[in-house]
Design an enzyme around this catalytic site. Structure first.
Site, mmCIF file in Angstrom:
data_model
loop_
_atom_site.group_PDB
_atom_site.id
_atom_site.type_symbol
_atom_site.label_atom_id
_atom_site.label_comp_id
_atom_site.label_asym_id
_atom_site.label_seq_id
_atom_site.Cartn_x
_atom_site.Cartn_y
_atom_site.Cartn_z
ATOM 1 N N MET A 102 0.810 -1.220 0.000
ATOM 2 C CA MET A 102 0.000 0.000 0.000
ATOM 3 C C MET A 102 0.835 1.257 0.000
ATOM 4 O O MET A 102 1.937 1.278 0.543
ATOM 5 C CB MET A 102 -0.839 0.087 1.285
ATOM 6 C CG MET A 102 -1.798 -0.997 1.516
ATOM 7 S SD MET A 102 -2.600 -0.687 3.105
ATOM 8 C CE MET A 102 -4.045 -1.680 2.896
ATOM 9 N N CYS A 103 0.261 2.309 -0.595
ATOM 10 C CA CYS A 103 0.708 3.674 -0.368
ATOM 11 C C CYS A 103 -0.572 4.490 -0.212
ATOM 12 O O CYS A 103 -1.659 3.913 -0.194
ATOM 13 C CB CYS A 103 1.630 4.171 -1.477
ATOM 14 S SG CYS A 103 0.935 4.148 -3.134
ATOM 15 N N ASN A 104 -0.482 5.794 -0.123
ATOM 16 C CA ASN A 104 -1.686 6.591 0.142
ATOM 17 C C ASN A 104 -2.812 6.330 -0.846
ATOM 18 O O ASN A 104 -3.938 6.073 -0.455
ATOM 19 C CB ASN A 104 -1.348 8.085 0.166
ATOM 20 C CG ASN A 104 -1.150 8.572 1.581
ATOM 21 O OD1 ASN A 104 -1.509 7.899 2.538
ATOM 22 N ND2 ASN A 104 -0.567 9.743 1.722
#
Length: 166
Positions: A102-104
């Site tokens: 995940m990232c933002n």
């Protein structure tokens, strides 16, 4: 009788069996994530995830690897080779599965990691960039595509006990 709705996080996708990608989830996504039975989260954003998500990870006893802190000062900085190799240490270990990367927003950093993984899987660049662009939408970053193209897969230590898809 309550009807439970399962709503995936934004930019959610299955990379391989028990390996997923997405943007940062919110509370509406937690029941969906619970169904995945996650053991590991690899976090790539330079910002810390929100507290509710950290509490969810803690409640579910999920391993959390924050690689965003070693990557950059600015959200706009491209991901580094060091971060990709560190992420692969986790991704290529089947004991960490099921896992989500995940990232933002689940676009650029996550997309770059997935692109490098596809390169390791010997996908052609056209297919790699098509997948990257599908998640990045109109916000494609040429620097990320260039990074994927130039990424040297020989730097990756592939473990003996690796995922069956590699």
């Amino acid at each position: 009788m309550s009807s439970q709705h399962f709503i995936p996080p934004m930019n959610y996708g299955m990379i391989e069996e028990d390996l997923y990608r997405s943007g940062q989830p919110n509370e509406l996504n937690f029941p969906f994530l619970e169904k995945l039975g996650l053991k590991t989260v690899v976090w790539l954003a330079s910002e810390e995830p929100n507290q509710r998500f950290l509490d969810f990870i803690d409640d579910q006893e999920i391993q959390f690897h924050n690689l965003g802190v070693i990557s950059s000062v600015s959200t706009w900085d491209p991901i580094t080779e060091e971060v990709v190799l560190e992420a692969f240490e986790h991704i290529l270990n089947p004991h960490n599965y099921p896992m989500i990367i995940m990232c933002n927003l689940g676009r650029h950093r996550t997309g770059t990691i997935v692109g490098c993984l596809r390169k390791l899987q010997k996908w052609n660049l056209t297919s790699i960039f098509e997948e990257y662009r599908r998640y990045a939408g109109p916000k494609v970053r040429v620097l990320n595509e260039q990074f994927i193209e130039l990424f040297d897969t020989d730097l990756v230590r592939v473990p003996v006990n690796r995922p069956k898809w590699l």
